[in-house]
Scaffold this motif. Structure first.
Motif, PDB file in Angstrom:
ATOM      1  N   SER A 174     -23.124   2.321   5.404  1.00 50.10           N
ATOM      2  CA  SER A 174     -21.757   2.622   5.823  1.00 50.10           C
ATOM      3  C   SER A 174     -20.804   2.192   4.717  1.00 50.10           C
ATOM      4  O   SER A 174     -21.137   1.312   3.910  1.00 50.10           O
ATOM      5  CB  SER A 174     -21.404   1.905   7.128  1.00 50.10           C
ATOM      6  N   PRO A 175     -19.607   2.791   4.673  1.00 49.46           N
ATOM      7  CA  PRO A 175     -18.677   2.436   3.603  1.00 49.46           C
ATOM      8  C   PRO A 175     -18.084   1.048   3.810  1.00 49.46           C
ATOM      9  O   PRO A 175     -18.061   0.511   4.916  1.00 49.46           O
ATOM     10  CB  PRO A 175     -17.599   3.513   3.705  1.00 49.46           C
ATOM     11  N   LEU A 176     -17.589   0.480   2.721  1.00 50.67           N
ATOM     12  CA  LEU A 176     -16.778  -0.728   2.784  1.00 50.67           C
ATOM     13  C   LEU A 176     -15.334  -0.283   2.991  1.00 50.67           C
ATOM     14  O   LEU A 176     -14.758   0.403   2.142  1.00 50.67           O
ATOM     15  CB  LEU A 176     -16.911  -1.533   1.489  1.00 50.67           C
ATOM     16  N   TYR A 177     -14.760  -0.653   4.139  1.00 50.93           N
ATOM     17  CA  TYR A 177     -13.382  -0.275   4.436  1.00 50.93           C
ATOM     18  C   TYR A 177     -12.417  -1.244   3.739  1.00 50.93           C
ATOM     19  O   TYR A 177     -12.709  -2.432   3.590  1.00 50.93           O
ATOM     20  CB  TYR A 177     -13.128  -0.312   5.944  1.00 50.93           C
ATOM     21  N   PHE A 178     -11.258  -0.713   3.356  1.00 51.80           N
ATOM     22  CA  PHE A 178     -10.184  -1.519   2.786  1.00 51.80           C
ATOM     23  C   PHE A 178      -8.967  -1.364   3.692  1.00 51.80           C
ATOM     24  O   PHE A 178      -8.492  -0.251   3.918  1.00 51.80           O
ATOM     25  CB  PHE A 178      -9.875  -1.087   1.360  1.00 51.80           C
ATOM     26  N   ALA A 179      -8.508  -2.495   4.230  1.00 51.55           N
ATOM     27  CA  ALA A 179      -7.484  -2.464   5.262  1.00 51.55           C
ATOM     28  C   ALA A 179      -6.276  -3.298   4.872  1.00 51.55           C
ATOM     29  O   ALA A 179      -6.400  -4.382   4.300  1.00 51.55           O
ATOM     30  CB  ALA A 179      -8.062  -2.979   6.588  1.00 51.55           C
ATOM     31  N   HIS A 180      -5.106  -2.779   5.212  1.00 52.82           N
ATOM     32  CA  HIS A 180      -3.846  -3.496   5.061  1.00 52.82           C
ATOM     33  C   HIS A 180      -3.046  -3.261   6.330  1.00 52.82           C
ATOM     34  O   HIS A 180      -3.385  -2.382   7.148  1.00 52.82           O
ATOM     35  CB  HIS A 180      -3.061  -2.970   3.864  1.00 52.82           C
ATOM     36  N   SER A 181      -1.988  -4.024   6.512  1.00 55.24           N
ATOM     37  CA  SER A 181      -1.145  -3.835   7.682  1.00 55.24           C
ATOM     38  C   SER A 181      -0.071  -2.797   7.394  1.00 55.24           C
ATOM     39  O   SER A 181       0.629  -2.874   6.378  1.00 55.24           O
ATOM     40  CB  SER A 181      -0.485  -5.145   8.111  1.00 55.24           C
TER      41      SER A 181
ATOM     42  N   GLU B 221       6.373  -3.261   4.803  1.00 48.85           N
ATOM     43  CA  GLU B 221       7.371  -2.252   4.451  1.00 48.85           C
ATOM     44  C   GLU B 221       7.515  -2.074   2.942  1.00 48.85           C
ATOM     45  O   GLU B 221       7.849  -0.987   2.466  1.00 48.85           O
ATOM     46  CB  GLU B 221       8.718  -2.616   5.070  1.00 48.85           C
ATOM     47  N   LEU B 222       7.274  -3.131   2.167  1.00 47.15           N
ATOM     48  CA  LEU B 222       7.451  -3.038   0.720  1.00 47.15           C
ATOM     49  C   LEU B 222       6.339  -2.247   0.047  1.00 47.15           C
ATOM     50  O   LEU B 222       6.540  -1.659  -1.009  1.00 47.15           O
ATOM     51  CB  LEU B 222       7.503  -4.442   0.108  1.00 47.15           C
ATOM     52  N   GLY B 223       5.164  -2.269   0.633  1.00 46.54           N
ATOM     53  CA  GLY B 223       4.026  -1.618   0.012  1.00 46.54           C
ATOM     54  C   GLY B 223       3.186  -2.538  -0.842  1.00 46.54           C
ATOM     55  O   GLY B 223       2.235  -2.101  -1.491  1.00 46.54           O
ATOM     56  N   GLU B 224       3.507  -3.841  -0.854  1.00 44.95           N
ATOM     57  CA  GLU B 224       2.762  -4.784  -1.694  1.00 44.95           C
ATOM     58  C   GLU B 224       1.306  -4.885  -1.255  1.00 44.95           C
ATOM     59  O   GLU B 224       0.390  -4.851  -2.089  1.00 44.95           O
ATOM     60  CB  GLU B 224       3.417  -6.165  -1.650  1.00 44.95           C
ATOM     61  N   ASP B 225       1.082  -4.998   0.058  1.00 46.59           N
ATOM     62  CA  ASP B 225      -0.291  -5.112   0.539  1.00 46.59           C
ATOM     63  C   ASP B 225      -1.061  -3.821   0.297  1.00 46.59           C
ATOM     64  O   ASP B 225      -2.227  -3.843  -0.113  1.00 46.59           O
ATOM     65  CB  ASP B 225      -0.304  -5.464   2.029  1.00 46.59           C
ATOM     66  N   LEU B 226      -0.416  -2.677   0.554  1.00 41.13           N
ATOM     67  CA  LEU B 226      -1.052  -1.388   0.309  1.00 41.13           C
ATOM     68  C   LEU B 226      -1.444  -1.248  -1.157  1.00 41.13           C
ATOM     69  O   LEU B 226      -2.558  -0.813  -1.482  1.00 41.13           O
ATOM     70  CB  LEU B 226      -0.099  -0.257   0.717  1.00 41.13           C
TER      71      LEU B 226
END
Length: 394
Positions: A174-181, A185-190
């Motif tokens: 299965s793939p390794l998922y990459f998750a952010h919240s 709003e800033l997009g830093e985590d993304l």
């Protein structure tokens, strides 16, 4: 270590955006936009300075691992605010089985001005950010502005190598998922998650996207699933463990936590034992274990003690990001207790370079020093209005 001014490159904003830094500007309370990526100045280091800092970072990392072992071995998780027995068991088991769990990176924040020993301010080994700007845009900036110079920056190569080294620890099939919240709003985590996903793909891993809010719970199978009902067997999350173990899915997280293998379980990266290293109480434990160490500042959990009448102190909530809740107290200030648990650390004002207060963010990847990112702030606390400046070794 020296701060030098320089004329920014024409079109610098578009350039760094193309290199992955999607928010080169910061919006201030007065609604003005000012550079977050600030190339109107840069810092210069000598090679001996950087080599000495690398040694400090790796020694601090070893000390932090020893402190984590002490916390688990002496059952002091309550000092970190970890009082839920299920969470404590999860952290303890993850620590004992850490060789079986993928673990990627962390960031030390250091006080350093080039004239004395670097001092540890804090360690974030669970959800550190400012990675993208440290790894990519500042490297390309150096190549363009100072061809032939060098930089303390092996982040990209080490991250790719880390994924390759730890690929065998990931569940197969299965793939390794990459998750952010999606609440970011800033997009830093993304931006950070996107970059880490890219390094995993360059290491040959099968990956996929998901937001934390899209992760679902399948009651029939008792598993976490994506928005197409596929079983999530492994997930890199830029989402703090203290949220993961307290939100509405927390019981399912603990029921299905993969701490070293098992069908129907989910492997989370970073692993649960990283809660030991991303808690400000670690600073007080380090001072207990290594009193007087040249790279540590005195720190206590029960109050500022002698710091109240001598140097002053900084009170830090045990958990928090970007300076939230941090208060600065000069010597002679009344040490009024705070309602929430805090770590009280000796006041060591950040170095002042022409009115700019600087902190070094030094990176560790798989236990080795891997790079440097520099942030400046107008005040003594490095907050969400800090600026990122590049550096070179000349």
């Amino acid at each position: 270590m020296e701060r030098r001014t320089i004329e920014p490159r024409p079109g610098w904003q578009e350039t760094v955006e193309e290199q992955g830094l999607i928010y080169p500007l910061t919006r201030y309370p007065d609604n003005s936009l000012r550079p977050y990526w600030d190339e109107s100045a840069y810092y210069v280091f000598t090679l001996p300075e950087v080599e000495a800092l690398e040694e400090v970072v790796e020694e601090l990392h070893r000390m932090c691992l020893a402190a984590a072992a002490h916390i688990v071995g002496t059952d002091r998780l309550a000092d970190l605010g970890i009082t839920d027995p299920r969470v404590a068991r999860a952290v303890t088991e993850a620590w004992h089985r850490r060789a079986e769990l993928p673990s990627l990176y962390g960031r030390f924040d250091l006080r350093y001005d080039g004239t004395g020993p670097a001092k540890l301010l804090e360690y974030n080994a669970d959800t550190p950010t400012s990675l993208v700007e440290a790894a990519a845009p500042q490297w390309f900036w150096m190549e363009e502005r100072f061809p032939g110079a060098d930089q303390w920056n092996s982040l990209h190569e080490r991250l790719v190598a880390a994924w390759k080294n730890q690929a065998a620890l990931l569940p197969p099939g299965s793939p390794l998922y990459f998750a952010h919240s999606s609440a970011d709003e800033l997009g830093e985590d993304l931006m950070t998650v996107a970059y880490l996903k890219e390094t995993a793909e360059q290491a040959g891993l099968d990956t996929d996207w998901i937001s934390m809010e899209e992760i679902g719970w399948d009651r029939l199978s008792g598993r976490f699933v994506d928005n197409r009902l596929r079983f999530i067997r492994s997930c890199f999350k830029l989402y703090p463990w203290e949220w993961l173990t307290t939100d509405r899915f927390a019981p399912h997280v603990l029921d299905t936590l993969d701490n070293g293998g098992g069908t129907g379980t989910t492997l989370w990266i970073e692993p649960a034992w990283k809660m030991l290293l991303s808690n400000k109480a670690l600073l007080a434990v380090l001072w207990e274990l290594y009193p007087g160490h040249p790279n540590l500042l005195p720190a206590y959990l029960d109050g500022p003690r002698e710091l109240a009448s001598t140097t002053g102190w900084v009170s830090k909530p045990l958990l928090g990001r970007e300076g939230a809740g941090v208060t600065v107290h000069g010597p002679g200030t009344d040490p009024t207790p705070r309602p929430e648990p805090c770590c009280h650390q000796q006041l060591a004002p950040l170095p002042d370079f022409d009115g700019n207060h600087v902190v070094l963010g030094t990176w560790v990847v798989e236990n080795e020093a891997a790079g440097l990112g520099i942030r400046e702030s107008s005040g003594l606390v490095t907050d969400e209005y800090a600026r990122f400046l590049p550096h070179v070794i000349l």
